[in-house]
Design a protein around this motif. Structure first.
Motif, PDB file in Angstrom:
ATOM      1  N   HIS A   1      13.493  23.804  27.685  1.00 15.12           N
ATOM      2  CA  HIS A   1      14.350  23.889  26.378  1.00 15.12           C
ATOM      3  C   HIS A   1      13.758  25.920  25.519  1.00 15.12           C
ATOM      4  CE1 HIS A   1      13.058  19.518  26.306  1.00 15.12           C
ATOM      5  NE2 HIS A   1      13.890  19.548  25.158  1.00 15.12           N
ATOM      6  N   ARG A   2      12.534  26.465  25.851  1.00 13.42           N
ATOM      7  CA  ARG A   2      12.494  27.620  25.526  1.00 13.42           C
ATOM      8  C   ARG A   2      12.972  28.232  26.006  1.00 13.42           C
ATOM      9  NH1 ARG A   2       6.727  25.474  26.330  1.00 13.42           N
ATOM     10  NH2 ARG A   2       7.312  26.041  28.729  1.00 13.42           N
ATOM     11  N   ALA A   3      13.346  28.180  27.240  1.00 12.13           N
ATOM     12  CA  ALA A   3      14.484  28.995  27.838  1.00 12.13           C
ATOM     13  C   ALA A   3      16.246  29.540  27.305  1.00 12.13           C
ATOM     14  CB  ALA A   3      14.620  29.406  29.398  1.00 12.13           C
ATOM     15  N   VAL A   4      16.661  28.354  26.606  1.00  9.49           N
ATOM     16  CA  VAL A   4      17.980  27.815  25.884  1.00  9.49           C
ATOM     17  C   VAL A   4      18.337  28.765  24.855  1.00  9.49           C
ATOM     18  CG1 VAL A   4      19.240  26.005  24.806  1.00  9.49           C
ATOM     19  CG2 VAL A   4      18.245  25.607  27.507  1.00  9.49           C
ATOM     20  N   ALA A   5      16.553  27.978  24.274  1.00 13.34           N
ATOM     21  CA  ALA A   5      16.510  28.993  22.768  1.00 13.34           C
ATOM     22  C   ALA A   5      16.312  30.324  22.551  1.00 13.34           C
ATOM     23  CB  ALA A   5      15.014  29.236  22.363  1.00 13.34           C
ATOM     24  N   ALA A   6      15.599  30.845  23.855  1.00 15.19           N
ATOM     25  CA  ALA A   6      15.706  32.354  24.363  1.00 15.19           C
ATOM     26  C   ALA A   6      17.151  33.003  24.688  1.00 15.19           C
ATOM     27  CB  ALA A   6      14.452  32.590  24.781  1.00 15.19           C
ATOM     28  N   LEU A   7      17.813  32.441  25.331  1.00 20.86           N
ATOM     29  CA  LEU A   7      19.126  32.365  26.051  1.00 20.86           C
ATOM     30  C   LEU A   7      19.796  32.688  24.442  1.00 20.86           C
ATOM     31  CD1 LEU A   7      19.594  30.714  28.963  1.00 20.86           C
ATOM     32  CD2 LEU A   7      19.235  32.916  28.656  1.00 20.86           C
ATOM     33  N   GLU A   8      20.404  31.467  23.371  1.00 20.17           N
ATOM     34  CA  GLU A   8      20.866  31.937  22.135  1.00 20.17           C
ATOM     35  C   GLU A   8      20.802  33.002  21.666  1.00 20.17           C
ATOM     36  OE1 GLU A   8      21.766  29.336  18.020  1.00 20.17           O
ATOM     37  OE2 GLU A   8      19.963  28.704  19.601  1.00 20.17           O
ATOM     38  N   ALA A   9      18.908  33.395  21.734  1.00 21.98           N
ATOM     39  CA  ALA A   9      18.145  34.430  21.021  1.00 21.98           C
ATOM     40  C   ALA A   9      18.529  36.141  21.196  1.00 21.98           C
ATOM     41  CB  ALA A   9      16.995  34.789  20.098  1.00 21.98           C
ATOM     42  N   ALA A  10      19.307  35.653  22.722  1.00 20.20           N
ATOM     43  CA  ALA A  10      19.607  36.812  23.635  1.00 20.20           C
ATOM     44  C   ALA A  10      21.203  37.209  23.362  1.00 20.20           C
ATOM     45  CB  ALA A  10      19.366  36.598  24.916  1.00 20.20           C
ATOM     46  N   GLY A  11      21.761  36.353  23.162  1.00 22.03           N
ATOM     47  CA  GLY A  11      23.177  36.195  22.556  1.00 22.03           C
ATOM     48  C   GLY A  11      23.711  35.754  23.781  1.00 22.03           C
ATOM     49  N   LEU A  12      23.471  35.338  24.691  1.00 26.49           N
ATOM     50  CA  LEU A  12      24.094  34.110  25.716  1.00 26.49           C
ATOM     51  C   LEU A  12      24.782  33.210  25.750  1.00 26.49           C
ATOM     52  CD1 LEU A  12      21.287  36.016  28.346  1.00 26.49           C
ATOM     53  CD2 LEU A  12      23.467  36.802  28.106  1.00 26.49           C
ATOM     54  N   LEU A  13      24.024  32.484  24.708  1.00 31.65           N
ATOM     55  CA  LEU A  13      25.071  31.301  24.892  1.00 31.65           C
ATOM     56  C   LEU A  13      26.015  30.947  23.489  1.00 31.65           C
ATOM     57  CD1 LEU A  13      21.595  28.722  26.189  1.00 31.65           C
ATOM     58  CD2 LEU A  13      23.980  29.297  26.413  1.00 31.65           C
ATOM     59  N   ASN A  14      25.971  30.974  22.634  1.00 32.58           N
ATOM     60  CA  ASN A  14      26.259  30.561  21.712  1.00 32.58           C
ATOM     61  C   ASN A  14      26.089  29.101  20.609  1.00 32.58           C
ATOM     62  OD1 ASN A  14      28.173  28.142  22.543  1.00 32.58           O
ATOM     63  ND2 ASN A  14      29.754  29.298  21.250  1.00 32.58           N
ATOM     64  N   GLY A  15      25.621  28.394  21.522  1.00 32.12           N
ATOM     65  CA  GLY A  15      24.872  27.646  20.823  1.00 32.12           C
ATOM     66  C   GLY A  15      24.606  25.555  21.888  1.00 32.12           C
TER      67      GLY A  15
END
Length: 286
Positions: free
Chosen positions: A92-106
């Motif tokens: 879960h934390r990795a997903v949040a970090a990827l989103e914060a870095a702009g690598l996931l749009n959601g």
């Protein structure tokens, strides 16, 4: 990869990290998560490798039979004891970090446990609703699950203590053996039947919610499926949408999925979501 060929990278997560990382080369991706991402938080999977067979409650059972409502509310109350120690995990934390870095749009999730939001994910589409909210059927009054469970305690003194050792189930509740005589909470505003604000088996995902999930995929450059066997049609429909757009799909899951061998699946990792997503975030410099 052509349909029917051997899935890529099933022997080693490390071997598949490079092609998984390359999925983000053209821009941010969308991630679709299932129960497997929450197993490391202590919530069992429905269908994962090593999980015992579990039969989810159907909406007609809940609505038509008081015994099923007793079973649900008893399980929800005892399950709350177990859930006190449940926290977002590294996945879960990795997903949040990827989103914060702009690598996931959601994030699109099939889970109702709220762990993505607690981990810090901002754009979260909960396909099956939220287990934290309860609503009444006659008037749509909404209540927090915690306050409804407090009403359960008042109506059923001593029940929690007698059933505290019940095993937690895949939906985060508990499998309570004896629920005969349990008093089911009702809406204090109108006296109507209460139900969790989630999509039961036998119900359909809200069209607006599905549209929001589809919109994420429409603006993504890839789709990552993590911790889902894709046994539910809604998730498969989202994969089909990604395929129609021609964007690549990656699958991270322990055990088989319903889309293994499809030509759109560029990366297939047979492994855990926590370690794979954490390694992915590290590889991408997050």
């Amino acid at each position: 990869m052509q349909a029917g060929s051997e899935p890529f990278g099933t022997s080693s997560t490390a071997d598949a990290l490079d092609p998984l990382t390359s999925l983000f080369g053209a821009g941010p991706a969308t991630i679709l998560t299932g129960a497997g991402i929450s197993t490391d938080s202590g919530i069992p999977d429905y269908r994962g490798a090593g999980s015992p067979p579990r039969t989810p409650m159907r909406i007609d059972q809940f609505l038509d039979d008081e015994r099923y409502r007793q079973r649900f509310w008893a399980g929800a109350r005892v399950g709350a004891l177990h859930r006190q120690g449940i926290e977002p995990n590294a996945g879960h934390r990795a997903v949040a970090a990827l989103e914060a870095a702009g690598l996931l749009n959601g994030v699109i999730t099939q889970n109702v446990d709220g762990l993505h939001r607690r981990a810090g994910s901002r754009t979260v589409v909960e396909l099956h609703g939220s287990g934290a909210t309860v609503r009444c059927l006659p008037a749509g009054h909404r209540w927090q699950r915690a306050e409804v469970l407090a009403w359960f305690d008042v109506a059923n003194p001593g029940f929690v203590e007698r059933s505290a050792d019940a095993e937690i189930t895949s939906d985060g509740d508990a499998d309570v053996a004896d629920t005969a005589g349990t008093v089911v909470p009702v809406c204090p505003a109108c006296g109507g039947m209460l139900r969790p604000d989630v999509v039961y088996f036998g119900e359909h995902v809200d069209p607006q919610v599905f549209a929001a999930a589809g919109d994420l995929i429409e603006h993504a450059h890839g789709l990552v499926v993590a911790g889902s066997s894709l046994a539910v049609n809604t998730g498969v429909r989202l994969v089909h949408r990604a395929e129609r757009r021609g964007i690549p799909v990656a699958v991270i899951n322990r055990g088989p999925t319903s889309i293994d061998g499809r030509g759109s699946v560029r990366v297939r990792i047979d492994g855990g979501t926590s370690e794979t997503l954490s390694a992915l975030a590290e590889r991408l410099g997050v």
